[in-house]
Design a protein around this motif. Sequence first.
Motif, PDB file in Angstrom:
ATOM      1  N   GLY A 180      35.272 -13.657   6.454  1.00 38.10           N
ATOM      2  CA  GLY A 180      34.050 -14.413   6.179  1.00 38.10           C
ATOM      3  C   GLY A 180      33.251 -14.651   7.451  1.00 38.10           C
ATOM      4  O   GLY A 180      32.055 -14.348   7.511  1.00 38.10           O
ATOM      5  N   ILE A 181      33.909 -15.129   8.487  1.00 37.91           N
ATOM      6  CA  ILE A 181      33.203 -15.420   9.742  1.00 37.91           C
ATOM      7  C   ILE A 181      32.650 -14.136  10.347  1.00 37.91           C
ATOM      8  O   ILE A 181      31.504 -14.081  10.787  1.00 37.91           O
ATOM      9  CB  ILE A 181      34.140 -16.130  10.742  1.00 37.91           C
ATOM     10  N   SER A 182      33.483 -13.080  10.323  1.00 35.23           N
ATOM     11  CA  SER A 182      33.019 -11.808  10.901  1.00 35.23           C
ATOM     12  C   SER A 182      31.733 -11.352  10.231  1.00 35.23           C
ATOM     13  O   SER A 182      30.773 -10.959  10.900  1.00 35.23           O
ATOM     14  CB  SER A 182      34.078 -10.723  10.727  1.00 35.23           C
ATOM     15  N   LEU A 183      31.700 -11.416   8.908  1.00 37.56           N
ATOM     16  CA  LEU A 183      30.522 -10.926   8.194  1.00 37.56           C
ATOM     17  C   LEU A 183      29.333 -11.853   8.406  1.00 37.56           C
ATOM     18  O   LEU A 183      28.204 -11.403   8.575  1.00 37.56           O
ATOM     19  CB  LEU A 183      30.819 -10.801   6.698  1.00 37.56           C
ATOM     20  N   LEU A 184      29.608 -13.144   8.431  1.00 38.82           N
ATOM     21  CA  LEU A 184      28.535 -14.127   8.601  1.00 38.82           C
ATOM     22  C   LEU A 184      27.810 -13.924   9.928  1.00 38.82           C
ATOM     23  O   LEU A 184      26.594 -14.067  10.017  1.00 38.82           O
ATOM     24  CB  LEU A 184      29.137 -15.531   8.543  1.00 38.82           C
ATOM     25  N   ILE A 185      28.579 -13.604  10.963  1.00 36.07           N
ATOM     26  CA  ILE A 185      27.940 -13.352  12.259  1.00 36.07           C
ATOM     27  C   ILE A 185      27.311 -11.969  12.261  1.00 36.07           C
ATOM     28  O   ILE A 185      26.235 -11.756  12.815  1.00 36.07           O
ATOM     29  CB  ILE A 185      28.965 -13.467  13.408  1.00 36.07           C
ATOM     30  N   ALA A 186      27.982 -11.034  11.591  1.00 36.71           N
ATOM     31  CA  ALA A 186      27.525  -9.638  11.659  1.00 36.71           C
ATOM     32  C   ALA A 186      26.173  -9.452  10.975  1.00 36.71           C
ATOM     33  O   ALA A 186      25.379  -8.632  11.417  1.00 36.71           O
ATOM     34  CB  ALA A 186      28.557  -8.717  11.025  1.00 36.71           C
ATOM     35  N   ILE A 187      25.889 -10.202   9.922  1.00 39.96           N
ATOM     36  CA  ILE A 187      24.645  -9.983   9.172  1.00 39.96           C
ATOM     37  C   ILE A 187      23.407 -10.200  10.050  1.00 39.96           C
ATOM     38  O   ILE A 187      22.584  -9.294  10.182  1.00 39.96           O
ATOM     39  CB  ILE A 187      24.615 -10.848   7.894  1.00 39.96           C
ATOM     40  N   PRO A 188      23.269 -11.391  10.683  1.00 40.08           N
ATOM     41  CA  PRO A 188      22.082 -11.531  11.545  1.00 40.08           C
ATOM     42  C   PRO A 188      22.094 -10.593  12.743  1.00 40.08           C
ATOM     43  O   PRO A 188      21.034 -10.132  13.172  1.00 40.08           O
ATOM     44  CB  PRO A 188      22.135 -12.993  12.000  1.00 40.08           C
ATOM     45  N   VAL A 189      23.284 -10.281  13.267  1.00 42.19           N
ATOM     46  CA  VAL A 189      23.337  -9.379  14.424  1.00 42.19           C
ATOM     47  C   VAL A 189      22.838  -7.993  14.034  1.00 42.19           C
ATOM     48  O   VAL A 189      22.039  -7.380  14.742  1.00 42.19           O
ATOM     49  CB  VAL A 189      24.766  -9.304  15.002  1.00 42.19           C
TER      50      VAL A 189
END
Lengths: 245, 543
Positions: free
Chosen positions: B77-86
């Motif tokens: 969850g955290i990985s994807l949450l950060i990855a989306i805006p990046v």
Amino acid sequence: MLKINLQYDWENFHANYCVEISPGVTTLLGGSGEGKSTLLHLLGGFLDGRGELFFNEESLLSLPPYERPISTLFQSDNLFPQLTVWQNVAIGLSPSLSLSGEQKTRIQWALEKTQLVDKKDRYPQALSGGQAQRVAIARALVRKKPILLLDEPFSALDPALREEMLYLVNNVTLELGLTTLLVSHLPQEASLVGGRVILIEHGRVTAYEPVSVLSQIEPHPLFSRYLGMPSSGLPSAEGANSSTI
Amino acid sequence: MVKCHDSIIDVKLFFFRTVKGLLPALLGVGFFLLMGAASLAALLRYSELHSWLGYMQQPYLWRVVRFSLWQALLSSGISLLIAIPVASCLIHRQFYGRSALLQLFSVSMVVPTIVAILGLVVVYGRTGWLNQLFGVQIPLYGLVGILLAHVFFNMPLAVRLLLQGYDLIPSGQWRQASQLGFSRWAAFRWIEWHYMKKVLPGAFVLIFMLCFSSFAVVLSLGGGPKYSTLEVAIYQALRFDFDLNKASFLALLQVSICTLFAVIVYRIAPINRQDVSLLAVKSYLLKDSFWAKSADYLALLCAFVLVIPPFLAIFDPIFSPVFFKTLQSVALWNAVLVSLQIAIPAALVSLLLGVCFGVLARFCMARQYFAFLPNKIEHLGNMILMVPGLVIATGLFLTLRDFGWGLQSSYWIVVWVNAVMALPFVLRALMPVMYQQERRFRNVYLSLGIQSWSRWCLEWPLIRPSVAQALGYALLLSLGDMGVIALFGSQGLVSLPLYLFQLIGSYRLEEGACVAVVLISLCLILFYCSSRFIGGVTARVKN
């Protein structure tokens, strides 16, 4: 009045468009690869050109695409497949889809004008090619931009439908007083919509004439080569060429 | 009648000839299956089903399962949450170091796990940078450390997966967005999100499974039985209790949870509203705003802070005197030797297996009765992702023991399991180009009667970059492996990662950093050799 004086270079293609276009429909004719679409992309701001571009004394060249007074209909990819017909039209007014009552009325008007009211909740995949392009026209209508660019938007439609769409374009242009540029590879389309024609060769505007030049029995010397007809007697290609300059 | 007879002979002849050509490939795949089946059988033979009910009632087991799920859910969850805006930022902004950041993202996926763990310990540990510079101390050992490590590995992976989703967006949509004056938020909401939705479930499942079956990270940063995952529990059951029954029970549980999860997420994945536009992607200008800029800065900052310090930390102790002392130690160079002895044969075996799978799959490709097979063959190779390597290794060990091979077989088991574990990555590198060759030239090859070896020679220049890539992956994975070796490592069989693990365990971080640097250099050298000598320079230009 749309004043164009644009240069654009891409590999071996060097375009230099120079023309002043008056309101009404103007059809851009020319063989494929001669630079018709390039001109529309330059006008839309999708390519960076050099030179001058004025519309009613206002310079457009430094403006990003979204600030230019232009709506464009492309051959394909005009609609967002993830949005319904209504949303696809509405997004032309407000990218966040938050609309005032007056704007909603305008969308309704545009959908009526393009006969899409009963399709407004459908997704683009459920539409025929003609319907899809009508949605794109409806969006252009609500945007009320004074310049309408059409990049062969109807070339995938069958002849009867195409005729219908061209009438629609013509009506809209006259009614709203637009400056409409229609790219086409069919001279008949130009005759249908009337107005004027531009001939583009090698990235240059070689003629800007009333559409009647196409229906003359003795073809206009500039257009004879493009139309594949002898201008008089049996001229050589060079003959036609030299007479253009 | 005669005609009919003839045609039967023809068919037989054809069959005989093709089978003869395919024989090596069939043998390879067969061997792979045989080994798998044998280890499974051995495991089942040692398990007592009636005692499994007893395990089910142990609260410890359920705590482990719960924690495994919870940390995997949080990590992905955290990985994807950060990855989306990046990902969105990387698409829309051109900035200095953008491609370097992408490069770093691809590197962070192949950095040996244990090396990254060392980096994290140096940055966030008790005497780490964070504490020294800001006086902030975080409880690294436990959930926080596990999450930090998992996000470090998987956020870059998520970004790359999401960027693949961006590739699907037809440029016409960007063009429209540009003309209609979309803000970044509108573009995200109406365009990007729609395409992200297509890749998100797949990315989530992949990352979830990677974290769920994470071993080395949990083993080194878990810090106690409270934070144990199923994979570590399997290791403990095997290594400390030598309880095969329990291990096979845990392994089955692990495999079934993974499978179940994959099925559920694919079910709820949204319908694909596919549309095709083959225009090359070019970036179009969108309306910018203060908020868009701030969001982008924030996303990038997050990415930088998470990914870059651990990388730098690995190289921090290079200038300490301990570094050179460690370089001279015998243990280090023994570990290098062991690592090479494992990685090179494992990578070659993996490549060989991959080629066998590829040849077989593409033979079946457009053939009426076998057309359904290529996918199945690929799945067969990928299935290994669901099965813990430790379990395969144990099964294999038991099988070999039945044949009278005792502990001397450990080396071969480590090699084989590493090879098998690298197979999915080898297949991913190899299959597309092999399929493409088949699709384009099948009829030419058939009409000219070019088969097996001569065909291989013809294709070699075209596929060698992919072969090099496959071998490179396999080498990196085997070099960095910290799974099977932890189980089978012994006095004479200590690879670099295991050595590093032992050093971290006893807080000898400076020596550890030296080993990490040697390990990374070894990775780079082998990867370079692989792409230089097998990939060739000219071949890359041609493609």
